[in-house]
Design an enzyme around this catalytic site. Structure first.
Site, PDB file in Angstrom:
ATOM      1  N   CYS A 150       1.001  -1.068   0.150  1.00 55.30           N
ATOM      2  CA  CYS A 150       0.165   0.013   0.390  1.00 55.30           C
ATOM      3  C   CYS A 150       0.821   0.796   0.125  1.00 55.30           C
ATOM      4  O   CYS A 150       2.261   1.481   0.314  1.00 55.30           O
ATOM      5  CB  CYS A 150      -0.838   0.118   1.224  1.00 55.30           C
ATOM      6  N   GLU A 184       1.328  -4.620  -5.439  1.00 52.72           N
ATOM      7  CA  GLU A 184       0.314  -5.285  -4.998  1.00 52.72           C
ATOM      8  C   GLU A 184      -1.065  -4.499  -6.034  1.00 52.72           C
ATOM      9  O   GLU A 184      -1.198  -3.323  -6.032  1.00 52.72           O
ATOM     10  CB  GLU A 184      -0.113  -5.231  -4.018  1.00 52.72           C
TER      11      GLU A 184
HETATM   12  N1  ACO Z   1      -5.001  13.891 -10.415  1.00 50.11           N
HETATM   13  C1  ACO Z   1      -4.291  13.847 -11.683  1.00 50.11           C
HETATM   14  N2  ACO Z   1      -3.231  12.972 -11.924  1.00 50.11           N
HETATM   15  C2  ACO Z   1      -2.221  12.652 -10.185  1.00 50.11           C
HETATM   16  C3  ACO Z   1      -2.992  13.353  -8.448  1.00 50.11           C
HETATM   17  C4  ACO Z   1      -4.686  14.090  -9.498  1.00 50.11           C
HETATM   18  N3  ACO Z   1      -5.052  14.291  -7.727  1.00 50.11           N
HETATM   19  N4  ACO Z   1      -2.503  12.653  -8.161  1.00 50.11           N
HETATM   20  C5  ACO Z   1      -1.386  12.492  -8.465  1.00 50.11           C
HETATM   21  N5  ACO Z   1      -1.503  12.032 -10.065  1.00 50.11           N
HETATM   22  C6  ACO Z   1      -0.489  11.861 -11.065  1.00 50.11           C
HETATM   23  C7  ACO Z   1      -0.009  12.913 -12.008  1.00 50.11           C
HETATM   24  O1  ACO Z   1       0.357  12.540 -13.489  1.00 50.11           O
HETATM   25  C8  ACO Z   1       1.463  13.190 -10.488  1.00 50.11           C
HETATM   26  O2  ACO Z   1       2.877  13.608 -11.744  1.00 50.11           O
HETATM   27  P1  ACO Z   1       2.213  14.883 -12.184  1.00 50.11           P
HETATM   28  O3  ACO Z   1       2.350  15.786 -10.796  1.00 50.11           O
HETATM   29  O4  ACO Z   1       4.354  15.077 -12.659  1.00 50.11           O
HETATM   30  O5  ACO Z   1       1.412  15.208 -13.347  1.00 50.11           O
HETATM   31  C9  ACO Z   1       1.521  11.368 -10.653  1.00 50.11           C
HETATM   32  O6  ACO Z   1       0.150  11.135 -10.377  1.00 50.11           O
HETATM   33  C10 ACO Z   1       2.718  11.913  -8.554  1.00 50.11           C
HETATM   34  O7  ACO Z   1       2.456  12.881  -8.455  1.00 50.11           O
HETATM   35  P2  ACO Z   1       2.794  12.334  -6.503  1.00 50.11           P
HETATM   36  O8  ACO Z   1       3.100  14.202  -6.355  1.00 50.11           O
HETATM   37  O9  ACO Z   1       4.655  12.144  -7.342  1.00 50.11           O
HETATM   38  O10 ACO Z   1       2.279  11.340  -6.124  1.00 50.11           O
HETATM   39  P3  ACO Z   1       1.675  12.197  -4.543  1.00 50.11           P
HETATM   40  O11 ACO Z   1       2.324  12.793  -3.359  1.00 50.11           O
HETATM   41  O12 ACO Z   1       0.360  12.988  -4.912  1.00 50.11           O
HETATM   42  O13 ACO Z   1       0.969  10.372  -4.447  1.00 50.11           O
HETATM   43  C11 ACO Z   1      -0.651   8.941  -4.476  1.00 50.11           C
HETATM   44  C12 ACO Z   1       0.190   9.601  -5.181  1.00 50.11           C
HETATM   45  C13 ACO Z   1       0.221   7.779  -3.658  1.00 50.11           C
HETATM   46  C14 ACO Z   1      -0.949   7.823  -5.879  1.00 50.11           C
HETATM   47  C15 ACO Z   1      -1.563   9.242  -3.789  1.00 50.11           C
HETATM   48  O14 ACO Z   1      -2.576  10.408  -4.609  1.00 50.11           O
HETATM   49  C16 ACO Z   1      -2.426   8.494  -2.662  1.00 50.11           C
HETATM   50  O15 ACO Z   1      -2.120   8.493  -1.605  1.00 50.11           O
HETATM   51  N6  ACO Z   1      -3.669   8.178  -2.832  1.00 50.11           N
HETATM   52  C17 ACO Z   1      -4.079   7.919  -2.383  1.00 50.11           C
HETATM   53  C18 ACO Z   1      -4.171   6.816  -2.347  1.00 50.11           C
HETATM   54  C19 ACO Z   1      -3.780   5.470  -3.161  1.00 50.11           C
HETATM   55  O16 ACO Z   1      -5.004   5.360  -4.023  1.00 50.11           O
HETATM   56  N7  ACO Z   1      -2.795   5.017  -3.103  1.00 50.11           N
HETATM   57  C20 ACO Z   1      -2.750   4.286  -4.705  1.00 50.11           C
HETATM   58  C21 ACO Z   1      -3.353   2.783  -4.293  1.00 50.11           C
HETATM   59  S1  ACO Z   1      -2.476   1.865  -5.093  1.00 50.11           S
HETATM   60  C22 ACO Z   1      -1.732   0.807  -3.947  1.00 50.11           C
HETATM   61  O17 ACO Z   1      -1.411   1.169  -2.944  1.00 50.11           O
HETATM   62  C23 ACO Z   1      -0.636  -0.446  -4.387  1.00 50.11           C
END
Ligand code: ACO
Ligand code: ZN
Length: 281
Positions: A150, A184
């Site tokens: 996760c 995962e």
């Molecule tokens: N809208 C559009 N694109 C997005 C968004 C958004 N709200 N958030 C992230 N992205 C995309 C973009 O492409 C971004 O890259 P960019 O900013 O260069 O365009 C890229 O994802 C990564 O951005 P980061 O800033 O590095 O990532 P962030 O710190 O926001 O974390 C994460 C990404 C961990 C998925 C976060 O959104 C989160 O915690 N979400 C909730 C929990 C979740 O869904 N986790 C993943 C589940 S799957 C698993 O756990 C295996």
């Protein structure tokens, strides 16, 4: 994101307080029954214990002596530190982290059998302590070559590159283990976007620098990214051709540059010289 809520259990906790942030939650999380009547929870940002009332938290903060996650600091670069927490040695912390994370993770069946996991908790540190910005969990032993279970960036810290940092970190650990890894499944929409972005940037950077042919196996050895994930990424970029029964990577510099521009920011780099870690045994 919000439309998912209809399909999942009704959310009980609407907001949490954590450090200097008040955060609106996204999804249901199965807190113990005595919290059923709460709509807001107050977390200690260091030990992640949670309480029903602000006064309880204030009393707790006077006696809680943690100033960072309980575990080993395995990476420090400027104000950014990563702590490795063993779920077996710090069971309550691991469980608290899972309860907290589930508020922002929809589709995951979280394992509360935290013994089997290591937690990599990323912090921004200042004179008041190390403040968690996000984390990922990793099985101590994965049959399926998962290198991440996760991943979460806390909402106030999202879209700043921490997600890609956490993903990059998970692959650096796999490189140190001399293993390929993959997250995962299933991935959330935001999870897939972040992984796609990471894979695209890493692979295109190599293809741009590399002269001559390169195979998916070689790319996998260099990056610790599983071959299937490389193939699907290159396919989605239309960089794979199927010739004479073989996958061939076509790396026209102009096409690579166009994709690299679209792939967005590189994010925060992991400086491997600052990672002090040996694989779990
Ligand atoms: N809208 C559009 N694109 C997005 C968004 C958004 N709200 N958030 C992230 N992205 C995309 C973009 O492409 C971004 O890259 P960019 O900013 O260069 O365009 C890229 O994802 C990564 O951005 P980061 O800033 O590095 O990532 P962030 O710190 O926001 O974390 C994460 C990404 C961990 C998925 C976060 O959104 C989160 O915690 N979400 C909730 C929990 C979740 O869904 N986790 C993943 C589940 S799957 C698993 O756990 C295996
Ligand atoms: Zn505490």
């Amino acid at each position: 994101l919000r439309e998912h809520e209809e399909f999942t259990k009704v959310k009980n906790i609407a907001t949490i307080e954590l450090g200097r942030y008040e955060i609106e939650t996204w999804y249901f999380s199965p807190f113990p029954p005595e919290y059923n009547d709460c709509t807001k929870l107050f977390f200690c940002e260091f030990c992640l214990n949670f309480m029903k009332r602000k006064e309880q938290l204030q009393r707790h903060m006077r006696k809680c002596d943690l100033k960072h996650p309980p575990g080993d600091e395995i990476y420090r670069n400027g104000t950014l530190s990563m702590f490795e927490v063993d779920g077996k040695k710090n069971k309550v912390y691991g469980q608290n982290l899972c309860y907290l994370a589930k508020l922002f993770l929809d589709h995951k069946t979280l394992y509360y059998d935290v013994d089997l996991f290591l937690f990599y908790v990323l912090c921004e540190c200042d004179d008041r302590g190390c403040h968690m910005v996000g984390y990922f969990s990793k099985e101590k032993h994965s049959e399926e070559s998962y290198n991440l279970a996760c991943i979460l960036t806390l909402p106030p810290y999202q879209r700043k590159g921490y997600g890609k940092f956490l993903i990059a970190f998970s692959y650096e650990l796999s490189k140190k283990e001399s293993k390929v890894g993959t997250p995962e499944r299933p991935l959330s929409d935001l999870g897939l976007l972040s992984y796609r972005g990471y894979w695209t940037r890493v692979l295109l950077d190599i293809l741009k620098k590399h002269k001559g042919n390169i195979s998916i196996k070689e790319l996998s050895d260099m990056t610790a990214i599983k071959a299937e994930d490389i193939l699907s990424t290159l396919q989605s970029l239309e960089l794979i051709q199927y010739r004479k029964g073989q996958h061939v990577i076509c790396a026209d510099p102009k096409v690579l540059d166009r994709h690299l521009k679209a792939a967005g920011r590189g994010g925060l780099e992991v400086d491997v010289s600052k990672l002090i870690w040996t694989p779990y045994k």
